[in-house]
Scaffold this active site. Structure first.
Site, PDB file in Angstrom:
ATOM      1  N   ARG A   1       0.850  -1.190   0.000  1.00 25.09           N
ATOM      2  CA  ARG A   1       0.000   0.000   0.000  1.00 25.09           C
ATOM      3  C   ARG A   1       0.884   1.237   0.000  1.00 25.09           C
ATOM      4  NH1 ARG A   1      -3.673  -2.540  -1.531  1.00 25.09           N
ATOM      5  NH2 ARG A   1      -5.616  -3.041  -0.462  1.00 25.09           N
TER       6      ARG A   1
ATOM      7  N   HIS B   1      -1.352   0.859  -9.461  1.00 25.67           N
ATOM      8  CA  HIS B   1      -2.036  -0.013  -8.483  1.00 25.67           C
ATOM      9  C   HIS B   1      -2.746  -1.175  -9.193  1.00 25.67           C
ATOM     10  CE1 HIS B   1      -3.961  -0.162  -4.234  1.00 25.67           C
ATOM     11  NE2 HIS B   1      -3.893  -1.374  -4.771  1.00 25.67           N
TER      12      HIS B   1
HETATM   13  N1  NAP Z   1      -1.003  -3.693  -5.206  1.00 28.78           N
HETATM   14  C1  NAP Z   1      -1.976  -4.569  -5.338  1.00 28.78           C
HETATM   15  O1  NAP Z   1      -2.550  -4.717  -6.421  1.00 28.78           O
HETATM   16  C2  NAP Z   1      -2.364  -5.415  -4.153  1.00 28.78           C
HETATM   17  C3  NAP Z   1      -3.191  -6.525  -4.371  1.00 28.78           C
HETATM   18  C4  NAP Z   1      -3.507  -7.332  -3.305  1.00 28.78           C
HETATM   19  C5  NAP Z   1      -3.004  -7.054  -2.035  1.00 28.78           C
HETATM   20  N2  NAP Z   1      -2.198  -5.973  -1.858  1.00 28.78           N
HETATM   21  C6  NAP Z   1      -1.643  -5.681  -0.523  1.00 28.78           C
HETATM   22  O2  NAP Z   1      -0.910  -6.812  -0.065  1.00 28.78           O
HETATM   23  C7  NAP Z   1      -1.114  -6.921   1.334  1.00 28.78           C
HETATM   24  C8  NAP Z   1      -0.750  -8.326   1.819  1.00 28.78           C
HETATM   25  O3  NAP Z   1      -1.709  -9.252   1.392  1.00 28.78           O
HETATM   26  P1  NAP Z   1      -1.727 -10.759   1.975  1.00 28.78           P
HETATM   27  O4  NAP Z   1      -2.929 -11.441   1.426  1.00 28.78           O
HETATM   28  O5  NAP Z   1      -0.403 -11.404   1.796  1.00 28.78           O
HETATM   29  O6  NAP Z   1      -1.933 -10.442   3.539  1.00 28.78           O
HETATM   30  P2  NAP Z   1      -1.754 -11.434   4.774  1.00 28.78           P
HETATM   31  O7  NAP Z   1      -1.905 -12.856   4.338  1.00 28.78           O
HETATM   32  O8  NAP Z   1      -2.651 -10.922   5.846  1.00 28.78           O
HETATM   33  O9  NAP Z   1      -0.221 -11.231   5.202  1.00 28.78           O
HETATM   34  C9  NAP Z   1       0.239 -10.073   5.799  1.00 28.78           C
HETATM   35  C10 NAP Z   1       1.666 -10.289   6.270  1.00 28.78           C
HETATM   36  O10 NAP Z   1       2.163  -9.059   6.809  1.00 28.78           O
HETATM   37  C11 NAP Z   1       2.697  -9.309   8.104  1.00 28.78           C
HETATM   38  N3  NAP Z   1       2.531  -8.133   8.962  1.00 28.78           N
HETATM   39  C12 NAP Z   1       1.407  -7.453   9.270  1.00 28.78           C
HETATM   40  N4  NAP Z   1       1.664  -6.458  10.144  1.00 28.78           N
HETATM   41  C13 NAP Z   1       2.989  -6.533  10.406  1.00 28.78           C
HETATM   42  C14 NAP Z   1       3.853  -5.811  11.250  1.00 28.78           C
HETATM   43  N5  NAP Z   1       3.409  -4.789  12.020  1.00 28.78           N
HETATM   44  N6  NAP Z   1       5.162  -6.163  11.293  1.00 28.78           N
HETATM   45  C15 NAP Z   1       5.610  -7.201  10.548  1.00 28.78           C
HETATM   46  N7  NAP Z   1       4.848  -7.938   9.721  1.00 28.78           N
HETATM   47  C16 NAP Z   1       3.547  -7.595   9.657  1.00 28.78           C
HETATM   48  C17 NAP Z   1       1.882 -10.466   8.636  1.00 28.78           C
HETATM   49  O11 NAP Z   1       2.579 -11.063   9.724  1.00 28.78           O
HETATM   50  P3  NAP Z   1       1.998 -12.392  10.447  1.00 28.78           P
HETATM   51  O12 NAP Z   1       2.243 -13.509   9.460  1.00 28.78           O
HETATM   52  O13 NAP Z   1       2.831 -12.508  11.657  1.00 28.78           O
HETATM   53  O14 NAP Z   1       0.526 -12.142  10.708  1.00 28.78           O
HETATM   54  C18 NAP Z   1       1.774 -11.338   7.383  1.00 28.78           C
HETATM   55  O15 NAP Z   1       2.930 -12.112   7.226  1.00 28.78           O
HETATM   56  C19 NAP Z   1      -2.579  -6.528   1.503  1.00 28.78           C
HETATM   57  O16 NAP Z   1      -2.865  -6.114   2.831  1.00 28.78           O
HETATM   58  C20 NAP Z   1      -2.726  -5.394   0.507  1.00 28.78           C
HETATM   59  O17 NAP Z   1      -2.460  -4.171   1.147  1.00 28.78           O
HETATM   60  C21 NAP Z   1      -1.871  -5.147  -2.891  1.00 28.78           C
END
Ligand code: NAP
Length: 314
Positions: free
Chosen positions: A229, A277
């Site tokens: 993000r 994005h």
């Molecule tokens: N650009 C785009 O087109 C696009 C598309 C889709 C998603 N995204 C972004 O990608 C993000 C990730 O998606 P996802 O499905 O992989 O999410 P997810 O499965 O919820 O994984 C999030 C990861 O971030 C870690 N995390 C969260 N807060 C943290 C902190 N304070 N310190 C260290 N690590 C932290 C989590 O740690 P834990 O494993 O310990 O919980 C987890 O490993 C989404 O939230 C979204 O913003 C962008």
């Protein structure tokens, strides 16, 4: 049973796909809400603040995206379950984006493009993939999948998460081990959610800690790839790091303000790759199938998958 599609750029497209694949669902698109009492479910990106709390029978909010920060901008979001979008199609798209951009900078393609524009034939040294250390911030659904694809190409993988994790072939760091993770990261891939803890994390201090030890001399400098993000990054700090050579290059898919303002110097930087994005967009058919599956699970009284933890914010 009525679903409201609300707060996004492609509401009509999502709504027509949902109508085409659902049997008994009535699908309405905001602002044509109709009788508010009918609405049980919302498929939402960024709904107008305060709107969802006016729906007295709302049972479930499905996020159009994998991230949910846009939903939590509504301070009055009703206390019903929020499920985020987790889907093989979206994950595949993000893996492609990450692999593409890691390769692009590792293989110095922005420099070769620039040479081509000058009709210049010049060799540039490049390290082997097994000499490049890729560090992934966020080892969740997307970061985990990206790490596995990059490992197959030979890259050395490390990852950082909030809680302790084990991922095959990845050196895992968590919590306060961030500095150790950064010190031997050459290519930083950011796939974190935007929360109160992660906002502004990709800043001057963090970038200065990248690739401090052991970087192959053929890689000109550290690389940043942010597909999480825009609120995670401080763009003026990224530009400053590029200017003083703390960063060699960057690929940015997300920005502090979207669309990225025309005046941003990022647009014209020769080592910056900008995408609007679109790293991993939500496919309308996939989101329709997902929404229906979640609604059916709720109706059957089953435990919902991918429910957002409101205290963590993701
Ligand atoms: N650009 C785009 O087109 C696009 C598309 C889709 C998603 N995204 C972004 O990608 C993000 C990730 O998606 P996802 O499905 O992989 O999410 P997810 O499965 O919820 O994984 C999030 C990861 O971030 C870690 N995390 C969260 N807060 C943290 C902190 N304070 N310190 C260290 N690590 C932290 C989590 O740690 P834990 O494993 O310990 O919980 C987890 O490993 C989404 O939230 C979204 O913003 C962008």
């Amino acid at each position: 049973m009525t679903v409201l599609v609300v707060g996004g750029l492609r509401e009509e497209h999502f709504a027509s796909t949902l109508r085409a694949v659902s049997g008994d669902l009535e699908v309405r698109v905001s602002p044509n809400i109709g009788r508010k009492e009918d609405i049980r479910y919302a498929l939402a990106w960024e709904p107008p603040p305060g709107l969802l709390k006016t729906l007295p029978n709302l049972e479930l909010i499905v996020s159009v995206g994998a991230g949910v920060d846009h939903l939590f901008r509504d301070p009055e979001l009703p206390e019903v379950p929020v499920v985020r979008f987790v889907d093989a199609d979206l994950t595949g798209r993000m893996v492609e984006f990450v692999v593409l951009n890691v390769l692009l900078h590792h293989r110095r393609m922005t420099e070769f493009r620039e040479q081509q524009s000058k009709v210049e034939w010049k060799y540039l040294p490049e390290p082997a993939s097994h000499d490049v250390r890729v560090g992934i911030m966020g080892l969740g659904v997307l970061g985990g999948a990206a790490s596995q694809a990059l490992a197959k190409l030979g890259y050395r993988l490390r990852g950082w998460s909030r809680t302790e994790k084990r991922v095959d072939g990845v050196d895992c760091y968590f919590g306060n081990q961030l500095d150790a993770f950064l010190a031997e990261t050459d290519v930083l891939v950011v796939l974190l959610p935007l929360t109160s803890e992660t906002r502004g994390l990709i800043n001057r201090n963090l970038l200065a800690k990248l690739s401090q030890r052991g970087r192959d001399e053929r890689l000109p400098g550290p690389v940043l790839i942010n597909a999480g993000r825009g609120g995670l990054q401080v763009e003026s700090d990224i530009l400053a790091a590029l200017d003083i050579g703390q960063l060699y290059a960057a690929s940015l898919d997300v920005f502090e303000t979207e669309p990225l303002p025309e005046t941003s110097p990022l647009w014209r930087h020769p080592r910056v790759v900008i995408t609007p994005h679109c790293a991993a967009e939500s496919d309308p058919r996939a989101i329709a199938d997902y929404t229906i599956a979640q609604i059916e699970a709720l109706r059957r009284g089953e435990r919902l998958k991918h429910v957002v933890d409101r205290t963590r914010g993701y």
